[in-house]
Design a protein around this motif. Sequence first.
Motif, short mmCIF file in Angstrom:
data_model
loop_
_atom_site.label_atom_id
_atom_site.label_comp_id
_atom_site.label_asym_id
_atom_site.label_seq_id
_atom_site.Cartn_x
_atom_site.Cartn_y
_atom_site.Cartn_z
N SER A 147 -25.39 -2.97 -16.39
CA SER A 147 -25.72 -2.13 -17.54
C SER A 147 -26.39 -0.82 -17.13
O SER A 147 -27.25 -0.78 -16.24
N LEU A 148 -26.01 0.25 -17.82
CA LEU A 148 -26.55 1.57 -17.55
C LEU A 148 -27.61 1.99 -18.56
O LEU A 148 -28.18 3.08 -18.46
N TYR A 149 -27.87 1.13 -19.55
CA TYR A 149 -28.86 1.45 -20.59
C TYR A 149 -29.49 0.15 -21.05
O TYR A 149 -29.12 -0.42 -22.07
N GLU A 150 -30.41 -0.36 -20.25
CA GLU A 150 -30.98 -1.69 -20.49
C GLU A 150 -32.51 -1.58 -20.47
O GLU A 150 -33.13 -1.60 -19.40
N CYS A 151 -33.10 -1.47 -21.66
CA CYS A 151 -34.56 -1.34 -21.70
C CYS A 151 -35.23 -2.63 -21.25
O CYS A 151 -36.25 -2.59 -20.55
N GLY A 152 -34.69 -3.78 -21.67
CA GLY A 152 -35.30 -5.06 -21.35
C GLY A 152 -34.53 -5.82 -20.29
O GLY A 152 -34.85 -5.79 -19.11
N GLY A 153 -33.52 -6.54 -20.73
CA GLY A 153 -32.73 -7.34 -19.80
C GLY A 153 -33.25 -8.75 -19.63
O GLY A 153 -33.46 -9.22 -18.50
N ALA A 154 -33.47 -9.44 -20.77
CA ALA A 154 -33.99 -10.81 -20.71
C ALA A 154 -33.09 -11.73 -19.91
O ALA A 154 -33.57 -12.68 -19.27
N VAL A 155 -31.78 -11.46 -19.92
CA VAL A 155 -30.85 -12.33 -19.20
C VAL A 155 -31.14 -12.35 -17.70
O VAL A 155 -30.89 -13.34 -17.02
N VAL A 156 -31.71 -11.27 -17.19
CA VAL A 156 -32.09 -11.23 -15.77
C VAL A 156 -33.16 -12.29 -15.49
O VAL A 156 -33.07 -13.06 -14.53
N LEU A 157 -34.16 -12.34 -16.36
CA LEU A 157 -35.23 -13.33 -16.19
C LEU A 157 -34.71 -14.75 -16.38
O LEU A 157 -35.15 -15.68 -15.67
N GLU A 158 -33.81 -14.93 -17.32
CA GLU A 158 -33.26 -16.27 -17.57
C GLU A 158 -32.48 -16.77 -16.36
O GLU A 158 -32.57 -17.94 -15.98
N ALA A 159 -31.71 -15.88 -15.75
CA ALA A 159 -30.96 -16.26 -14.55
C ALA A 159 -31.92 -16.56 -13.40
O ALA A 159 -31.74 -17.54 -12.66
N MET A 160 -32.95 -15.75 -13.24
CA MET A 160 -33.94 -15.99 -12.20
C MET A 160 -34.61 -17.35 -12.40
O MET A 160 -34.86 -18.08 -11.44
N ALA A 161 -34.89 -17.69 -13.65
CA ALA A 161 -35.54 -18.98 -13.94
C ALA A 161 -34.68 -20.15 -13.51
O ALA A 161 -35.19 -21.23 -13.19
N MET A 162 -33.36 -19.94 -13.48
CA MET A 162 -32.44 -21.01 -13.10
C MET A 162 -32.10 -20.98 -11.61
O MET A 162 -31.24 -21.72 -11.15
N ARG A 211 -23.63 -8.22 -24.32
CA ARG A 211 -22.68 -7.63 -25.25
C ARG A 211 -21.60 -6.86 -24.49
O ARG A 211 -21.85 -6.33 -23.41
N LEU A 212 -20.43 -6.81 -25.08
CA LEU A 212 -19.33 -6.07 -24.48
C LEU A 212 -19.24 -4.71 -25.18
O LEU A 212 -18.44 -4.50 -26.09
N VAL A 213 -20.10 -3.81 -24.74
CA VAL A 213 -20.16 -2.45 -25.26
C VAL A 213 -20.13 -1.49 -24.07
O VAL A 213 -20.37 -1.90 -22.93
N ASP A 214 -19.86 -0.23 -24.34
CA ASP A 214 -19.54 0.67 -23.23
C ASP A 214 -20.69 0.85 -22.25
O ASP A 214 -20.47 0.92 -21.03
N TRP A 215 -21.94 0.91 -22.74
CA TRP A 215 -23.04 1.19 -21.82
C TRP A 215 -23.39 0.01 -20.91
O TRP A 215 -24.15 0.16 -19.97
N LYS A 216 -22.80 -1.17 -21.17
CA LYS A 216 -23.02 -2.31 -20.27
C LYS A 216 -22.19 -2.18 -18.99
O LYS A 216 -22.39 -2.94 -18.04
N ALA A 217 -21.21 -1.26 -18.98
CA ALA A 217 -20.43 -0.93 -17.78
C ALA A 217 -19.65 -2.12 -17.23
O ALA A 217 -19.45 -2.23 -16.01
#
Length: 458
Positions: free
Chosen positions: A352-367, A256-262
């Motif tokens: 991101s400065l406020y990321e409890c999960g971060g599923a996209v990190v795992l998805e990128a790693m999977a690729m 998402r393009l929101v402020d806490w994603k930095a």
Amino acid sequence: MTQTSLRVLIVAEHASLKFGGEAALPLHYFRILRKRGIETWLIVHSRTRDELKSLFPQDFDRIYFVADTLWHRIVSQCSRLLPNRLSHFTFGLILRLITQIDQRRIAKQLVSEQQIDIIHQPILVSPKEPSMIFDMGVPVVIGPMNGGMNFPPAFRRLEEPFVDLSVRFGRLWANLLNKLIPGKCKATTLLIANPRTKDALPKCISGKVIELVENGVDLSIWQPKPQNPTSYLETTENHDSSQNYQQPTQFVYVGRLVDWKAVNLLLIAFKRVVEKVPAVLEIIGDGTERANLEAQAKELGLTKNQCPNSEETTQQFGCQTQGSNSVCFRGMLSQVDCAQRLQLADVLVLPSLYECGGAVVLEAMAMGLPVIATNWGGPADYLDESCGILVEPALQDAFIDDLATAMIKLAKSPALRQRMGKAGRQKVIDNFDWEVKVDTMLETYQEAIARTAPKSAT
């Protein structure tokens, strides 16, 4: 009781791939359990009805929906008066509890009619949020939960003082609220993603607490990328990192393009990157900050145009790469389309400065992509030096410098990218594949049932 004889009821606010984030969790549990032939039912809000009907035509009769009421509509209108985070903890909480009142009624009926063995409530992800699913006559498993976060100390200014004070006040009252609505206090098993979340649980809990990562990866979608267009430039560890590459390094941000994603800080860092090495940055996602970020990228001389809509070659990556067109904004994409874009990338960056999960990190790693992310919250649970670079959220200028340094480091070393990508994919296969995660969840179900079964007389 064998796993195949289990009868499972999943209760969740949403079950959706389109919504992203935590909404995907109950969908994957239901999908895999039914694929394995396990008797499973699902109770969700009706706003995902069409999507679920298209995804599960053969099992649609097993899905029960809670429709919006007049109270839903009134509270939803009120929620728009507050900042997003404060709204989530106030009016948003009221909305979710209203939904759970109906879900509780339907669940009790299904427990009786379908001889349910166990209820699983995958979301509420917040450890502080109360649950209405209690005294159901069967064991209840809640989670995995993931929360208890604040902004890094150097970035607390991103939270408006009124919002920060309100959230802190709400957390103080969470113990009382969970005693009044005692779903978590009475749950058989509570799953937590990390020690931080365990510390945030209500004090009244009596069930067993088990650590289990929140997110998983559907490896049927997030397939390894094909041979990368820049990979031929380096095949040994002794590659000369100072040579001029013919192809730019392809960075991608997804979220998402929101402020806490930095993302604003990412653009500043990327300006420094393109002054050192050829690189492009594709930004996938949408949100309230998009217009501001597009203006910032243009002001920095990074972009003039939007991403073209036509099909691009692998070499083009969808962004203009010459001169002042190093960044493009692609907007929101489906999971399948996003996976196709990641197949063309070299590195995922998540500042991101406020990321409890971060599923996209795992998805990128999977690729097979290395990942640069902030050493704070969820990404720090997934990444280590074998598969990515974690950037400390220190003072803002230092954070930007370190982010740029990490990007330049990976841009100059395709071999390092390949090594990290390979390690990251293996880590996902071993620990984060949804199939593996459901194996663990089935063991959790059986353990909870056995622990609460009446003791036979001796």
